[in-house]
Design a protein around this motif. Structure first.
Motif, PDB file in Angstrom:
ATOM      1  N   HIS A  73       0.836  -1.207   0.000  1.00 54.16           N
ATOM      2  CA  HIS A  73       0.000   0.000   0.000  1.00 54.16           C
ATOM      3  C   HIS A  73       0.873   1.260   0.000  1.00 54.16           C
ATOM      4  N   ALA A  74       1.929   1.245   0.810  1.00 50.49           N
ATOM      5  CA  ALA A  74       2.814   2.416   0.880  1.00 50.49           C
ATOM      6  C   ALA A  74       3.487   2.658  -0.467  1.00 50.49           C
ATOM      7  N   ALA A  75       3.957   1.588  -1.101  1.00 45.94           N
ATOM      8  CA  ALA A  75       4.636   1.738  -2.394  1.00 45.94           C
ATOM      9  C   ALA A  75       3.664   2.278  -3.447  1.00 45.94           C
ATOM     10  N   VAL A  76       2.427   1.801  -3.396  1.00 48.27           N
ATOM     11  CA  VAL A  76       1.425   2.285  -4.360  1.00 48.27           C
ATOM     12  C   VAL A  76       1.143   3.776  -4.138  1.00 48.27           C
ATOM     13  N   GLY A 169      -5.014  -2.023  -3.910  1.00 47.47           N
ATOM     14  CA  GLY A 169      -5.071  -3.493  -3.955  1.00 47.47           C
ATOM     15  C   GLY A 169      -3.763  -4.048  -4.480  1.00 47.47           C
ATOM     16  N   PHE A 170      -3.618  -5.348  -4.338  1.00 54.16           N
ATOM     17  CA  PHE A 170      -2.390  -6.017  -4.761  1.00 54.16           C
ATOM     18  C   PHE A 170      -2.167  -5.864  -6.276  1.00 54.16           C
ATOM     19  N   GLU A 171      -3.274  -5.866  -7.046  1.00 54.01           N
ATOM     20  CA  GLU A 171      -3.145  -5.729  -8.507  1.00 54.01           C
ATOM     21  C   GLU A 171      -2.499  -4.388  -8.862  1.00 54.01           C
ATOM     22  N   GLU A 172      -2.863  -3.363  -8.110  1.00 54.29           N
ATOM     23  CA  GLU A 172      -2.282  -2.041  -8.390  1.00 54.29           C
ATOM     24  C   GLU A 172      -0.787  -2.062  -8.079  1.00 54.29           C
ATOM     25  N   TYR A 173      -0.423  -2.720  -6.979  1.00 54.08           N
ATOM     26  CA  TYR A 173       1.010  -2.874  -6.649  1.00 54.08           C
ATOM     27  C   TYR A 173       1.724  -3.548  -7.825  1.00 54.08           C
ATOM     28  N   LEU A 174       1.143  -4.657  -8.304  1.00 49.81           N
ATOM     29  CA  LEU A 174       1.800  -5.402  -9.397  1.00 49.81           C
ATOM     30  C   LEU A 174       1.908  -4.569 -10.666  1.00 49.81           C
ATOM     31  N   SER A 175       0.969  -3.642 -10.856  1.00 48.96           N
ATOM     32  CA  SER A 175       1.000  -2.847 -12.090  1.00 48.96           C
ATOM     33  C   SER A 175       2.234  -1.938 -12.152  1.00 48.96           C
ATOM     34  N   TYR A 176       2.877  -1.712 -11.013  1.00 42.79           N
ATOM     35  CA  TYR A 176       4.096  -0.876 -10.997  1.00 42.79           C
ATOM     36  C   TYR A 176       5.377  -1.715 -10.956  1.00 42.79           C
ATOM     37  N   VAL A 177       5.227  -3.043 -10.983  1.00 43.38           N
ATOM     38  CA  VAL A 177       6.400  -3.923 -10.932  1.00 43.38           C
ATOM     39  C   VAL A 177       6.789  -4.275 -12.367  1.00 43.38           C
ATOM     40  N   ARG A 178       8.034  -3.990 -12.736  1.00 45.13           N
ATOM     41  CA  ARG A 178       8.420  -4.148 -14.146  1.00 45.13           C
ATOM     42  C   ARG A 178       9.494  -5.211 -14.388  1.00 45.13           C
ATOM     43  N   PHE A 179      10.027  -5.816 -13.331  1.00 44.83           N
ATOM     44  CA  PHE A 179      11.203  -6.669 -13.553  1.00 44.83           C
ATOM     45  C   PHE A 179      10.869  -8.151 -13.668  1.00 44.83           C
ATOM     46  N   LEU A 180       9.596  -8.520 -13.610  1.00 45.22           N
ATOM     47  CA  LEU A 180       9.271  -9.942 -13.686  1.00 45.22           C
ATOM     48  C   LEU A 180       9.623 -10.457 -15.088  1.00 45.22           C
ATOM     49  N   GLY A 181      10.178 -11.661 -15.155  1.00 49.45           N
ATOM     50  CA  GLY A 181      10.624 -12.220 -16.433  1.00 49.45           C
ATOM     51  C   GLY A 181      12.080 -11.894 -16.725  1.00 49.45           C
ATOM     52  N   LYS A 182      12.672 -11.047 -15.914  1.00 44.26           N
ATOM     53  CA  LYS A 182      14.077 -10.656 -16.156  1.00 44.26           C
ATOM     54  C   LYS A 182      15.023 -11.391 -15.206  1.00 44.26           C
ATOM     55  N   THR A 183      16.293 -11.434 -15.603  1.00 41.35           N
ATOM     56  CA  THR A 183      17.304 -12.081 -14.757  1.00 41.35           C
ATOM     57  C   THR A 183      17.695 -11.149 -13.621  1.00 41.35           C
TER      58      THR A 183
END
Ligand code: BTN
Length: 226
Positions: A73-76, A169-183
């Motif tokens: 929540h804080a990060a969002v 919500g958690f979905e909003e948090y995930l919408s700002y995460v960009r590194f998934l799929g990367k090494t």
């Protein structure tokens, strides 16, 4: 929600502790801190021009396993604020907020537990707005640089408070995460290894795949490099 603004204190996370006995949700902001605290016992540069924010929130029955929600929540709230200001924020798991690959904001959360439940959380947010971050050797950025325009810290402070008070919500948090799929490079105690970041679970652990196996790791166990 009680909202208090002060000019200077050592750390807003410390200052807000005086409101613990009253059990009233409170936000304290300061123009500068003389002893800003970061994660892992580090200090946090807190010159005038930045926004230094702490929220004290009490919970009825939040199981400790769900404490990640507080962090998310804080990060969002920070991302919403930075985006509205015209920057392109992203979350570096678990809760640093970056812009142009550099640290725009740091979050320090101190939870008070009552048995298996979170009784209260002190959520500390430091957001670089107009403060000079050049002393940090190019790893940090402020909002003026990230958005390419000038701001009054007061305006950003008001936006952060407003964004913090809106549910997320958690979905909003995930919408700002960009590194998934990367090494990513993982430091786990003395060991350093590489893997592909796959997904973030609802409890905040990160799934990393390496050598055909997937492990879910908590932010307390590892640190990441991209
Ligand atoms: C980190 O990135 O290491 C976390 C930094 C958290 C800084 C904020 S500023 C407001 C609050 N008061 C503190 O002393 N720390 C947090």
């Amino acid at each position: 929600m009680r909202i208090i603004h002060i000019e200077e204190t050592d750390s807003t996370n410390e200052y807000i502790r005086r409101y613990l006995p009253g059990r009233e949700n409170t936000i304290v902001t300061a123009d500068r801190q003389t002893g800003g605290k970061g994660t892992k016992g580090r200090s946090f540069l807190s010159d005038p021009g930045g926004v230094y924010f702490s929220a004290l929130t009490f919970f009825d029955r939040l199981p400790a396993e769900q404490a990640f929600r507080i962090m998310a929540h804080a990060a969002v709230a920070v991302c919403r604020t930075a985006e509205f200001a015209g920057a392109a924020p992203e979350i570096k798991w678990p809760n640093d907020v970056l812009a142009q690959g550099k640290k725009l904001s740091g979050i320090l959360i101190e939870n008070g537990l009552n048995g298996r439940y979170v009784d209260h959380a002190i959520v500390g947010i430091g957001l670089n707005v107009g403060n000079d971050v050049s002393a940090l050797g190019g790893i940090a950025i402020n909002l003026i640089e990230a958005a390419g325009r000038r701001f009054d810290p007061e305006e950003v402070r008001a936006a952060l408070i407003e964004n913090y008070m809106r549910p997320s919500g958690f979905e909003e948090y995930l919408s700002y995460v960009r590194f998934l799929g990367k090494t990513v490079r993982v430091t786990e105690g003395e060991t350093v290894w590489e893997g592909v970041a796959r997904r973030i679970l609802g409890d905040g652990r990160l799934e990393i795949e390496a050598d055909g196996a997937t492990r879910a790791l908590s932010a307390a166990e590892i640190s990441l490099r991209f």
